[in-house]
Design a protein around this motif. Structure first.
Motif, mmCIF file in Angstrom:
data_model
loop_
_atom_site.group_PDB
_atom_site.id
_atom_site.type_symbol
_atom_site.label_atom_id
_atom_site.label_comp_id
_atom_site.label_asym_id
_atom_site.label_seq_id
_atom_site.Cartn_x
_atom_site.Cartn_y
_atom_site.Cartn_z
ATOM 1 N N PRO A 184 0.813 -1.210 0.000
ATOM 2 C CA PRO A 184 0.000 0.000 0.000
ATOM 3 C C PRO A 184 0.847 1.262 0.000
ATOM 4 O O PRO A 184 2.051 1.224 0.315
ATOM 5 N N PRO A 185 0.236 2.408 -0.350
ATOM 6 C CA PRO A 185 0.968 3.677 -0.253
ATOM 7 C C PRO A 185 1.419 3.913 1.179
ATOM 8 O O PRO A 185 0.686 3.640 2.125
ATOM 9 N N GLY A 186 2.648 4.384 1.316
ATOM 10 C CA GLY A 186 3.187 4.641 2.647
ATOM 11 C C GLY A 186 3.879 3.451 3.277
ATOM 12 O O GLY A 186 4.396 3.561 4.391
ATOM 13 N N ALA A 187 3.929 2.316 2.581
ATOM 14 C CA ALA A 187 4.526 1.108 3.158
ATOM 15 C C ALA A 187 6.054 1.135 3.153
ATOM 16 O O ALA A 187 6.692 0.375 3.876
ATOM 17 N N GLY A 188 6.648 1.988 2.319
ATOM 18 C CA GLY A 188 8.106 2.052 2.239
ATOM 19 C C GLY A 188 8.687 1.279 1.074
ATOM 20 O O GLY A 188 9.843 0.853 1.121
ATOM 21 N N LYS A 189 7.902 1.111 0.014
ATOM 22 C CA LYS A 189 8.354 0.330 -1.145
ATOM 23 C C LYS A 189 9.597 0.928 -1.797
ATOM 24 O O LYS A 189 10.543 0.204 -2.107
ATOM 25 N N SER A 190 9.574 2.234 -2.019
ATOM 26 C CA SER A 190 10.713 2.874 -2.694
ATOM 27 C C SER A 190 11.987 2.735 -1.875
ATOM 28 O O SER A 190 13.070 2.453 -2.418
ATOM 29 N N THR A 191 11.858 2.918 -0.576
ATOM 30 C CA THR A 191 13.026 2.807 0.315
ATOM 31 C C THR A 191 13.577 1.396 0.312
ATOM 32 O O THR A 191 14.795 1.181 0.199
ATOM 33 N N LEU A 192 12.690 0.414 0.430
ATOM 34 C CA LEU A 192 13.143 -0.978 0.441
ATOM 35 C C LEU A 192 13.717 -1.377 -0.911
ATOM 36 O O LEU A 192 14.752 -2.057 -0.975
ATOM 37 N N ALA A 193 13.079 -0.967 -2.000
ATOM 38 C CA ALA A 193 13.583 -1.310 -3.329
ATOM 39 C C ALA A 193 14.997 -0.778 -3.532
ATOM 40 O O ALA A 193 15.867 -1.488 -4.051
ATOM 41 N N ALA A 194 15.226 0.466 -3.119
ATOM 42 C CA ALA A 194 16.562 1.055 -3.256
ATOM 43 C C ALA A 194 17.581 0.287 -2.419
ATOM 44 O O ALA A 194 18.721 0.062 -2.859
ATOM 45 N N ALA A 195 17.172 -0.144 -1.212
ATOM 46 C CA ALA A 195 18.085 -0.882 -0.341
ATOM 47 C C ALA A 195 18.402 -2.262 -0.911
ATOM 48 O O ALA A 195 19.537 -2.735 -0.827
ATOM 49 N N VAL A 196 17.407 -2.909 -1.499
ATOM 50 C CA VAL A 196 17.628 -4.229 -2.097
ATOM 51 C C VAL A 196 18.555 -4.117 -3.300
ATOM 52 O O VAL A 196 19.483 -4.928 -3.470
ATOM 53 N N VAL A 197 18.336 -3.119 -4.136
ATOM 54 C CA VAL A 197 19.191 -2.912 -5.307
ATOM 55 C C VAL A 197 20.622 -2.609 -4.865
ATOM 56 O O VAL A 197 21.591 -3.097 -5.471
ATOM 57 N N ALA A 198 20.768 -1.827 -3.797
ATOM 58 C CA ALA A 198 22.112 -1.540 -3.282
ATOM 59 C C ALA A 198 22.777 -2.820 -2.782
ATOM 60 O O ALA A 198 23.982 -3.029 -2.981
ATOM 61 N N ALA A 199 21.997 -3.693 -2.134
ATOM 62 C CA ALA A 199 22.541 -4.954 -1.634
ATOM 63 C C ALA A 199 22.901 -5.900 -2.777
ATOM 64 O O ALA A 199 23.870 -6.659 -2.689
ATOM 65 N N LEU A 200 22.135 -5.863 -3.853
ATOM 66 C CA LEU A 200 22.431 -6.706 -5.020
ATOM 67 C C LEU A 200 23.674 -6.220 -5.752
ATOM 68 O O LEU A 200 24.427 -7.004 -6.309
ATOM 69 N N GLY A 201 23.874 -4.900 -5.769
ATOM 70 C CA GLY A 201 25.061 -4.331 -6.385
ATOM 71 C C GLY A 201 24.950 -4.170 -7.889
ATOM 72 O O GLY A 201 23.850 -4.015 -8.446
ATOM 73 N N GLU A 202 26.069 -4.228 -8.567
ATOM 74 C CA GLU A 202 26.122 -3.989 -10.015
ATOM 75 C C GLU A 202 25.195 -4.952 -10.746
ATOM 76 O O GLU A 202 25.146 -6.147 -10.442
ATOM 77 N N GLY A 203 24.465 -4.416 -11.711
ATOM 78 C CA GLY A 203 23.552 -5.242 -12.478
ATOM 79 C C GLY A 203 22.145 -5.264 -11.931
ATOM 80 O O GLY A 203 21.306 -6.032 -12.392
ATOM 81 N N ALA A 204 21.867 -4.403 -10.955
ATOM 82 C CA ALA A 204 20.526 -4.323 -10.367
ATOM 83 C C ALA A 204 19.973 -2.918 -10.554
ATOM 84 O O ALA A 204 20.710 -1.938 -10.503
ATOM 85 N N ARG A 205 18.654 -2.828 -10.757
ATOM 86 C CA ARG A 205 18.030 -1.524 -10.985
ATOM 87 C C ARG A 205 16.577 -1.558 -10.526
ATOM 88 O O ARG A 205 15.887 -2.565 -10.649
ATOM 89 N N VAL A 206 16.121 -0.413 -9.999
ATOM 90 C CA VAL A 206 14.715 -0.249 -9.618
ATOM 91 C C VAL A 206 13.915 0.204 -10.835
ATOM 92 O O VAL A 206 14.359 1.067 -11.593
ATOM 93 N N VAL A 207 12.729 -0.377 -11.007
ATOM 94 C CA VAL A 207 11.785 0.059 -12.031
ATOM 95 C C VAL A 207 10.492 0.448 -11.311
ATOM 96 O O VAL A 207 9.738 -0.417 -10.875
ATOM 97 N N PRO A 208 10.228 1.757 -11.148
ATOM 98 C CA PRO A 208 9.035 2.182 -10.405
ATOM 99 C C PRO A 208 7.782 2.240 -11.278
ATOM 100 O O PRO A 208 7.825 2.726 -12.406
#
Length: 202
Positions: free
Chosen positions: A27-51
């Motif tokens: 839902p809105p306000g759940a923190g999706k963008s924040t978590l997605a960015a953190a997961v992509v950072a943890a995955l490293g090179e070759g990972a990207r967020v698609v909003p």
């Protein structure tokens, strides 16, 4: 499950496969963008967020359709355009994607580019798992689905705070949350199909 844990699961399930697409819904306000960015950072090179938010209809279109007060509801997104994007992302090649600018309150076309080097895509949005046509057609593009579960009172607090940060008075922020954001949140919570994993994200 932490962002690092989710990244580890993605890498494990993606072994021996090509591009791997994870849906991060909630839902809105759940923190999706924040978590997605953190997961992509943890995955490293070759990972990207698609909003998904890049497919918001412009305010002018919403006004023409009488949907200004429903901004953020499923009917205020170009879902068929988003489905076309998912087709292109699955096929591969260079794909420009739109990104929603919260400060400007509009989508910027071709604001980011996905290339074949981006093996891990984390797609984030409210309605990725919505059990309603044509939204349910998205499910076939995802290799892993994740749902963010946040207590409703916490969602309410965050959404009012978001409205105030956008310049609304406390009263106006609460009114917008109660008349629009929270009904959208209920729709996500009540009408999304089950995910492969659920994260209690604080």
């Amino acid at each position: 499950m932490t962002p690092a844990d989710l990244a580890q699961r993605i890498r494990k399930e993606a072994e021996g496969r090509g591009r791997f697409i994870t849906a991060l819904a909630g839902p809105p306000g759940a923190g999706k963008s924040t978590l997605a960015a953190a997961v992509v950072a943890a995955l490293g090179e070759g990972a990207r967020v698609v909003p998904m938010d890049g497919f918001h209809y412009d305010d002018r279109v919403l006004a023409q359709r009488g949907l200004t007060k429903r901004k953020g509801a499923p009917e205020t997104f170009d879902v068929l355009g988003f489905l076309h994007l998912m087709h292109r992302l699955r096929e591969g090649g260079e794909v420009a994607i739109p990104v929603f600018d919260r400060q400007m309150e509009l989508s910027r076309a071709a604001a980011d580019v996905v290339t074949d080097e981006d093996r891990f895509l984390v797609v984030e949005g409210n309605y990725l798992l919505l059990e309603k046509d044509p939204w349910r057609r998205l499910r076939g593009f995802f290799d892993l689905t994740v749902f963010l579960d946040v207590p409703f009172p916490e969602l309410e607090r965050r959404l009012v705070q978001r409205g105030m940060q956008a310049g609304r008075t406390p009263e106006a922020a609460a009114d917008w949350a109660n008349s629009n954001d929270l009904p959208n949140a209920r729709r996500v919570l009540d009408r999304s199909c089950p995910a492969d994993a659920v994260i209690r994200w604080q």
